[in-house]
Design a protein around this motif. Structure first.
Motif, PDB file in Angstrom:
ATOM      1  N   GLY A  39       7.560   3.554 -12.577  1.00 26.26           N
ATOM      2  CA  GLY A  39       8.523   4.602 -12.252  1.00 26.26           C
ATOM      3  C   GLY A  39       9.881   4.063 -11.826  1.00 26.26           C
ATOM      4  O   GLY A  39      10.111   2.852 -11.770  1.00 26.26           O
ATOM      5  N   GLU A  40      10.798   4.979 -11.560  1.00 22.83           N
ATOM      6  CA  GLU A  40      12.148   4.596 -11.154  1.00 22.83           C
ATOM      7  C   GLU A  40      12.135   3.966  -9.760  1.00 22.83           C
ATOM      8  O   GLU A  40      11.337   4.340  -8.905  1.00 22.83           O
ATOM      9  N   SER A  41      13.041   3.023  -9.576  1.00 24.01           N
ATOM     10  CA  SER A  41      13.092   2.291  -8.302  1.00 24.01           C
ATOM     11  C   SER A  41      14.523   1.821  -8.064  1.00 24.01           C
ATOM     12  O   SER A  41      15.459   2.270  -8.739  1.00 24.01           O
ATOM     13  N   GLU A  42      14.663   0.909  -7.126  1.00 19.83           N
ATOM     14  CA  GLU A  42      15.991   0.367  -6.816  1.00 19.83           C
ATOM     15  C   GLU A  42      16.567  -0.408  -7.990  1.00 19.83           C
ATOM     16  O   GLU A  42      17.778  -0.525  -8.131  1.00 19.83           O
ATOM     17  N   THR A  43      15.694  -0.907  -8.858  1.00 22.97           N
ATOM     18  CA  THR A  43      16.156  -1.732  -9.983  1.00 22.97           C
ATOM     19  C   THR A  43      15.742  -1.183 -11.349  1.00 22.97           C
ATOM     20  O   THR A  43      15.907  -1.849 -12.363  1.00 22.97           O
TER      21      THR A  43
END
Length: 462
Positions: free
Chosen positions: A13-17
């Motif tokens: 999933g989406e994250s800081e990077t």
């Protein structure tokens, strides 16, 4: 990235990077800028917000057009790496963005940074701070108009004694020359750090003793040079917290036990001073309640550091005010290696009845110490130093104030600075004690502050 790594990254999933986009749009520019201003990252175009691969059908000409648009619409220009991969017979464009060495990067004069799994627009203050960090510069390195002769000599003397005792800096014998070597004086001008540490800087530490959230029973505004302001603040705290005693197993050995560990309080005060944002005029605020104490300072955590990182031993310490930090390192008051919170936990280990909490207040940081219950940590001692309101009626002066009277008796021309040194406290505390002694009609001043002398009206040294 291998096919397995790509699929695994999308599943996480989406994250800081990591960011997903269904198609190429202006939001892609914002994400590229946000990644550049943080740790870098990968943008998957052709994947929806839920991680489902929907695919895209770009041609080589289209991809080249997108790269040109990214280059033209970012400042400084960003040229990311791109790669077309096939997942379940659907094409996904992976845009790889590196952290940019000179920040901040903008998209059409707007600045973003990556936080958790979304892009956040930067404020003017955040933009300036990011630029300072990127250039290895700090706010306290700016030059000011204050002259060396205007600095507080007592603050300079305190600094000299502390660095001599710490052994972390060998003085040349010429303090003005030392200040140039340390960067406190630059291009012949004092820096903001020098003014903060040793001069009249117009920033405050506002101290308050509260009986409730709205009832103040003692109040003090500290405007002293920072090199001595910490001890003045600590004096006020010690006056307004409880001091008890513990006895050893033999029932004879008695040791002091403050309501809070004093070394920890000093560390927290130093953190508030060293890490505060001096471009913000808001004071450092210390609130003392019966069973808690709060220290709040303007300025957020630096370099993407999060509150939860502070509770671990695996984080890199960043300094907003590098020269100010260097000064307190040289005096031996702090370390520069991110060990402060580790030491705090060690000091609190002997206080199992305390809760230590750090709170991010959106531009302000607050630390709070509180008792796990409303039961007093220790029984208060009948000593004026611990009375938050007034001294006991049957003892109008405390031991320190009696010592001041004794010193004046021995030398009627004694200065406030010498009294402070003899009593091992700050000049501001001496001034408060003298005001009290004069109000009680115990001492009076004859003549001017420079050429006059003290006179004892009634002796309270016994």
């Amino acid at each position: 990235m291998t096919g397995e790594q790509i699929i695994h990254s999308i599943k996480q999933g989406e994250s800081e990077t990591v960011e997903f986009k269904q198609s190429f749009s202006k939001a892609v520019f914002e994400t590229i800028v946000a990644f550049s201003n943080n740790k870098g990252g990968k943008l998957f175009i052709g994947v929806d917000n839920n991680g489902n691969v929907i695919g895209i059908t770009p041609t080589e000409e289209t991809i080249q057009k997108w790269l040109n648009e990214i280059k033209q619409n970012t400042e400084p220009s960003i040229i990311p790496d791109v790669e077309i991969v096939s997942i379940n017979n659907k094409k996904v464009l992976i845009v790889s963005v590196n952290e940019f060495p000179v920040k901040p990067v903008s998209y059409k004069d707007r600045y973003f940074i990556r936080k958790v799994n979304s892009n956040h627009k930067l404020s003017a203050d955040e933009i300036a701070e990011l630029r300072f960090v990127s250039l290895n510069y700090s706010f306290d390195a700016f030059e000011v108009e204050t002259t060396f002769d205007e600095l507080d000599q007592n603050a300079i003397h305190t600094f000299q004694k502390k660095i001599e005792n710490s052994g972390r800096y060998r003085s040349s014998g010429d303090i003005e020359n030392d200040f140039r070597k340390l960067g406190f004086i630059k291009n012949g001008n004092l820096t903001r750090a020098c003014e903060l540490l040793f001069g009249n800087h117009h920033t405050n530490i506002h101290m308050g003793r509260f009986k409730s959230q709205t009832t103040i029973i003692d109040d003090l505004m500290i405007r002293s040079p920072l090199i001595i302001a910490v001890e003045e603040a600590l004096d006020f705290i010690k006056k307004n917290i409880r001091l008890g005693f513990e006895f050893g197993s033999d029932g004879l050995q008695r040791t002091e036990r403050w309501q809070y560990p004093i070394p920890a309080l000093r560390e927290l005060l130093l953190n508030a001073i060293v890490h505060r944002d001096y471009s913000n005029p808001t004071d450092v605020i210390v609130k003392i309640f019966d069973d808690s104490i709060e220290i709040t300072n303007p300025g957020k955590l630096m370099g993407g550091l999060k509150v939860e990182d502070l509770y671990s031993d695996n984080y890199i310490s960043r300094h907003r005010n590098k020269l100010t930090t260097e000064a307190f390192y040289l005096t031996g008051d702090i370390e520069k290696y991110g060990t402060g919170f580790k030491r705090l936990r060690e000091w609190f280990s002997a206080y199992s009845d305390l809760i230590f909490k750090v709170v991010d207040l959106n531009g302000f940081m607050q630390v709070k110490l509180s008792s796990k219950s409303n039961v007093p940590v220790n029984d208060p001692v009948n000593d004026p130093v611990n009375d938050p309101v007034n001294d006991p009626v049957n003892d109008p002066v405390n031991k320190r104030q009696k010592r001041i009277v004794k010193l004046i008796t021995e030398n009627k021309h004694i200065t406030r600075e010498i009294l402070a040194e003899e009593c091992n406290i700050s000049v501001e505390t001496i001034k408060r004690d003298i005001r009290k002694l004069r109000k009680l009609n115990i001492i009076k001043r004859i003549g001017s502050s420079k050429s006059g002398h003290w006179e004892i009206i009634k002796n309270e040294t016994k």
